[in-house]
Design an enzyme around this catalytic site. Structure first.
Site, short mmCIF file in Angstrom:
data_model
loop_
_atom_site.label_atom_id
_atom_site.label_comp_id
_atom_site.label_asym_id
_atom_site.label_seq_id
_atom_site.Cartn_x
_atom_site.Cartn_y
_atom_site.Cartn_z
CB SER A 144 -0.97 -0.04 1.18
OG SER A 144 -1.98 0.93 1.05
CG ASP A 271 -6.99 -2.24 -3.76
OD1 ASP A 271 -7.68 -1.58 -2.95
OD2 ASP A 271 -5.76 -2.38 -3.63
CG HIS A 300 -5.79 -2.06 0.04
ND1 HIS A 300 -5.24 -1.39 -1.04
CD2 HIS A 300 -5.13 -1.61 1.14
CE1 HIS A 300 -4.30 -0.57 -0.61
NE2 HIS A 300 -4.21 -0.69 0.70
#
Length: 330
Positions: A144, A271, A300
């Site tokens: 991320s 996602d 995610h």
């Protein structure tokens, strides 16, 4: 390199969409068998970073290679996606260094600044520290926000990247920070927004007490979105002229053309926080050292497989190991 779309990752039927696939591991995956050794290093501006080390339990030929792992927004070295990766890699002969960004360890950092998506000076400090310890083979991994940070770092370093850094693997990367900031404002994503803002708020409040002349906590009442937070606080504390300037200066999509080492970027098409159309797919299709692998599922930083192996390994961990082990892409 050609873009890749793969259906090799198949989630459980009871995790039917990107939200479930993101949230389930974060809430219910528990990993308690990774022994860390904490080290604190000082930064040039009289602050500190807390590093958590885990060492190879399997012996290979020669010194163990090192993987440096960078966590996501408001994460730390104990997030399940970090611990799962560290557990697998140490069993496969890798040493691991999972570092905590400023304010993300067990103690608030000392300086006015926090961390942000483009704070590559701290990542470089961690890399240089590993080099000083004598590591000759270093791989970088990010998740991320940590993925964006890692891509920006290797892209801006370009040919000046230390030769010991050999490969990069990143997951669920918000390469366009503005697009992802706006995506989290959608009604279906408000649960993520509230979670992030709930942990950022006390940090700003504490910083305001330490630096009352430089941080006005009363402004937090204006924060209704992540864009607001970045515009009012992130940008001001880190030398940017507002959120748009911060996003333009730190989004990884502006740096991937400079990457000189084999790099795998894995994002799920479902996602909820990183829209697929925010990824610079056409740009990366022509890059010689970068592969973008798009999975249909995964959410995610999720990627729980339909059938969980006895050791609890997730698909993303197996995928990363495969890329690190082989000199060419498969």
């Amino acid at each position: 390199m050609p873009l890749l779309r793969t259906d090799h990752h198949q989630p459980p039927f009871w995790l039917p969409n990107g939200h479930f696939q993101s949230i389930y591991p974060a809430l219910f995956r528990k990993i308690t068998d990774v022994p860390y050794r904490r080290e604190r290093i000082l930064t040039p501006d009289d602050d500190f970073l807390d590093l958590d080390w885990a060492y190879a339990t399997a012996q290979g030929n020669g010194p163990a290679p090192l993987v440096i792992l960078s966590h996501g927004l408001e994460g730390n070295s104990t997030r399940q996606y970090i611990l799962g990766m560290v557990r697998l890699l140490t069993r496969q002969g890798y040493d691991c260094l999972a570092w905590n960004y400023r304010s993300c360890g067990d103690e608030m950092n000392k300086q006015l600044r926090f961390y942000h998506s483009g704070a590559t000076d701290d990542l470089d400090l961690v890399v240089q520290h590993a080099l000083q310890k004598g590591y000759l083979s270093i791989q970088l991994m990010g998740f991320s926000l940590g993925g964006n940070l890692t891509l920006k770092y290797v892209g801006e370093q370009g040919s000046l990247l230390p030769p010991a850094v050999e490969k990069v693997v990143v997951f669920s990367v918000p390469m366009d920070l503005l697009a992802c900031s706006r995506a989290i404002e959608r009604a279906e994503n408000r649960v993520y927004l509230r979670r992030f803002l709930s942990t950022l708020r006390p940090k700003v409040e504490l910083k305001g007490k330490h630096y009352p002349d430089q941080i006005d906590f009363r402004q937090y009442r204006r924060v209704k979105s992540f864009y607001d937070f970045d515009h009012i606080y992130t940008a001001a504390l880190h030398g940017f002229d507002g959120a748009d300037h911060y996003y333009a200066q730190c989004s990884a999509k502006y740096f991937v053309e400079g990457i000189k080492v084999p790099t795998l970027i894995v994002n799920a098409l479902n996602d909820p926080l990183v829209p697929a159309d925010s990824l610079p797919q056409s740009l990366m299709a022509d890059l010689p050292n970068v592969w973008l692998e798009l999975t249909l599922h995964g959410g995610h930083c999720g990627f729980r497989p339909a059938r969980l192996a006895r050791d609890g390994t997730y698909w993303s961990e197996t995928r990363a190991l495969q890329f690190l082990k082989h000199p060419s892409f498969h």
